[in-house]
Design an enzyme around this catalytic site. Structure first.
Site, PDB file in Angstrom:
ATOM      1  N   ARG A   1       0.853  -1.178   0.000  1.00  0.00           N
ATOM      2  CA  ARG A   1       0.000   0.000   0.000  1.00  0.00           C
ATOM      3  C   ARG A   1       0.888   1.227   0.000  1.00  0.00           C
ATOM      4  NH1 ARG A   1      -3.272  -2.849  -1.547  1.00  0.00           N
ATOM      5  NH2 ARG A   1      -5.344  -3.331  -0.724  1.00  0.00           N
TER       6      ARG A   1
ATOM      7  N   GLU B   1      -4.030   7.433  -5.307  1.00  0.00           N
ATOM      8  CA  GLU B   1      -3.952   6.643  -6.544  1.00  0.00           C
ATOM      9  C   GLU B   1      -5.047   7.113  -7.482  1.00  0.00           C
ATOM     10  OE1 GLU B   1      -4.251   2.565  -5.372  1.00  0.00           O
ATOM     11  OE2 GLU B   1      -2.259   2.557  -4.513  1.00  0.00           O
TER      12      GLU B   1
ATOM     13  N   HIS C   1      -1.728   0.795  -9.537  1.00  0.00           N
ATOM     14  CA  HIS C   1      -2.204  -0.310  -8.694  1.00  0.00           C
ATOM     15  C   HIS C   1      -2.790  -1.456  -9.548  1.00  0.00           C
ATOM     16  CE1 HIS C   1      -3.863  -1.352  -4.438  1.00  0.00           C
ATOM     17  NE2 HIS C   1      -3.501  -2.428  -5.092  1.00  0.00           N
TER      18      HIS C   1
HETATM   19  O1  LIG Z   1      -5.362  -7.650  -3.219  1.00  0.00           O
HETATM   20  C1  LIG Z   1      -5.064  -6.492  -2.932  1.00  0.00           C
HETATM   21  O2  LIG Z   1      -5.548  -5.917  -1.942  1.00  0.00           O
HETATM   22  C2  LIG Z   1      -4.144  -5.729  -3.762  1.00  0.00           C
HETATM   23  O3  LIG Z   1      -4.080  -4.547  -3.635  1.00  0.00           O
HETATM   24  C3  LIG Z   1      -3.241  -6.410  -4.711  1.00  0.00           C
HETATM   25  O4  LIG Z   1      -2.502  -5.478  -5.449  1.00  0.00           O
END
Ligand SMILES: O=C(O)C(=O)CO
Length: 324
Positions: A241, A270, A289
Site C-alpha cells: 500500500r 492513486e 495499482h
Molecule cells: O489484493 C489487494 O488488496 C491488492 O491490492 C493487490 O494489489
C-alpha cells in the site's frame, strides 16, 4: 423468482472493462451499478443484499450503510481491506469478506515484473524504440543484474512467500523480515534467511520489496531513516500500500541519490496527480495499482465473490470473513 441485488463498483458501469465478468454474477444476482443507485436510491436501496467493492471506488460510510436496510455482506475484491471501516460495517450487522489466495500469484508476478523492469530499464528501452529521443548507447539503458542479487522481502505472508519462490528461480539471495519467523522448512524451501531486524535487511539488500498489509504498525514504515539505511545502489519496490512508504521522504531520497531507484504499484493518492515529483524522476516506475489485474485472476476473484455472497445470503458462515 426475482434475483437478489448487489451494488457493484466499477463492474456495473456500461462498457466498463469489468463488464466481461458480469455474466458470472448475473447468474445469481442483479447488478446495480453505483451510478444507477445514485439515480434510483429510493427504489433500489431495500433490494440490495450485498456490495461488491474494489479498492476505494466506493466509500462505505454510515450514510450508505443506513440507506441499505437489507444489506448482509460487503465483499472486497482483493486481499487488502484497509479502505473499509470494518467495525462500522459490522455494527450494522453486515459481514465483510475478502478474496485472499486468489490474488497471490498475480501480485507476486507484478512485483517481479517491477523489479525486472526497473533493473533492466525496460520502460526506457521501450520509450527509445518509440521516439528515438535518447542516445541508444547512453547509460540510461545500462541496467543491473537481478540474477544473483540480494532481495529483501519485508512482509512474508502468502504474497511475500510467492515472491521468494519466484526470486529463487532467479538465483537471488533472499532475506526476509516479518513479524513472525517462518518455520525452518519453509525458509529452506525457498532459500530465505530471516532478518530479525529490518535494519539488517535494508543494509544488505540490492532490492527491497514491500509486501506488508497497511496497519497502524506499517503506516510509513519506510521513511527517511530507513531509506538512508539502504544501499545507494538499492531499489525500493512497493506492491503493498502506498502509505507504507513516506512518499515525501522517498522523493527526497531519490532526488539526493540516497537510493538508486523505486518501482511502485501503489502510491497515495492513486493515481498520483499530474506533476507529482515521483512522475518526473528518472529511475522511478509508477503503476496505477495493477497488482491483481489479470483476466484470469479477476475471473476467479469474481467467482469467489459470488460464492461468498451466496453463502452469506443463505445464512451460512461466508468463507473468508475478515474479523477485527
Ligand atoms: O489484493 C489487494 O488488496 C491488492 O491490492 C493487490 O494489489
Amino acid at each position: 423468482m426475482e434475483k437478489p441485488c448487489i451494488l457493484a463498483t466499477r463492474l456495473g458501469s456500461a462498457g466498463g472493462i469489468y463488464q466481461c465478468f458480469a455474466p458470472s454474477i448475473e447468474k445469481h444476482f442483479t447488478i446495480i451499478s453505483t451510478e444507477e443507485f445514485e439515480l434510483k436510491e429510493q427504489e433500489l436501496a431495500g433490494k440490495i443484499r450485498a456490495v461488491f467493492v474494489w479498492g476505494h471506488a466506493l466509500n462505505i460510510d454510515r450514510n450508505l450503510l443506513q440507506s441499505l436496510p437489507n444489506l448482509i455482506v460487503v465483499v472486497n475484491g482483493g486481499v487488502g481491506v484497509d479502505h473499509l471501516d470494518i467495525p462500522l460495517i459490522n455494527s450494522f450487522g453486515v459481514k465483510v469478506c475478502n478474496t485472499p489466495h486468489i490474488v497471490d500469484n498475480a501480485t507476486a508476478d507484478l512485483g517481479m515484473g517491477l523489479m525486472l523492469a526497473s533493473a533492466r530499464k525496460i520502460l526506457d528501452g521501450h520509450m527509445f524504440s518509440v521516439d528515438h529521443s535518447m542516445d541508444y548507447l547512453s547509460e540510461t539503458f545500462m541496467g543491473n543484474d537481478v540474477s544473483g542479487a540480494t532481495l529483501g522481502i519485508i512482509g512474508m505472508g502468502r504474497i511475500g512467500y510467492k515472491v521468494a519462490k519466484r526470486a529463487q528461480g532467479f538465483e537471488m539471495k533472499i532475506l526476509y523480515h516479518n513479524r513472525n519467523r517462518r518455520p525452518e522448512e519453509q525458509e529452506q524451501a525457498v532459500g530465505a534467511t530471516y532478518c530479525e531486524k529490518m535494519e539488517d535487511l535494508l543494509k544488505r539488500s540490492d532490492f527491497v520489496i514491500l509486501v506488508v498489509n497497511l496497519s497502524p504498525q506499517t503506516h510509513k514504515l519506510i521513511g527517511s531513516k530507513e531509506l538512508a539505511m539502504m544501499k545507494p545502489t538499492g531499489t525500493l519496490i512497493n506492491i503493498s500500500r502506498g502509505l507504507v512508504v513516506d512518499q515525501d521522504a522517498l522523493v527526497d531520497a531519490l532526488q539526493r541519490k540516497i537510493i538508486r531507484a523505486a518501482a511502485l504499484d501503489v502510491t497515495y493518492p492513486e493515481p498520483l496527480p499530474r506533476g507529482h515529483p515521483l512522475l518526473s524522476l528518472p529511475n522511478v516506475i509508477v503503476l496505477p495499482h495493477l497488482g491483481t489485474h489479470t483476466v484470469e485472476t479477476y475471473r476467479l476473484m469474481v467467482e469467489r465473490m459470488v460464492t461468498i455472497a451466496l453463502a452469506a445470503l443463505s445464512g451460512d458462515a461466508p468463507p473468508d470473513e475478515v474479523k477485527v
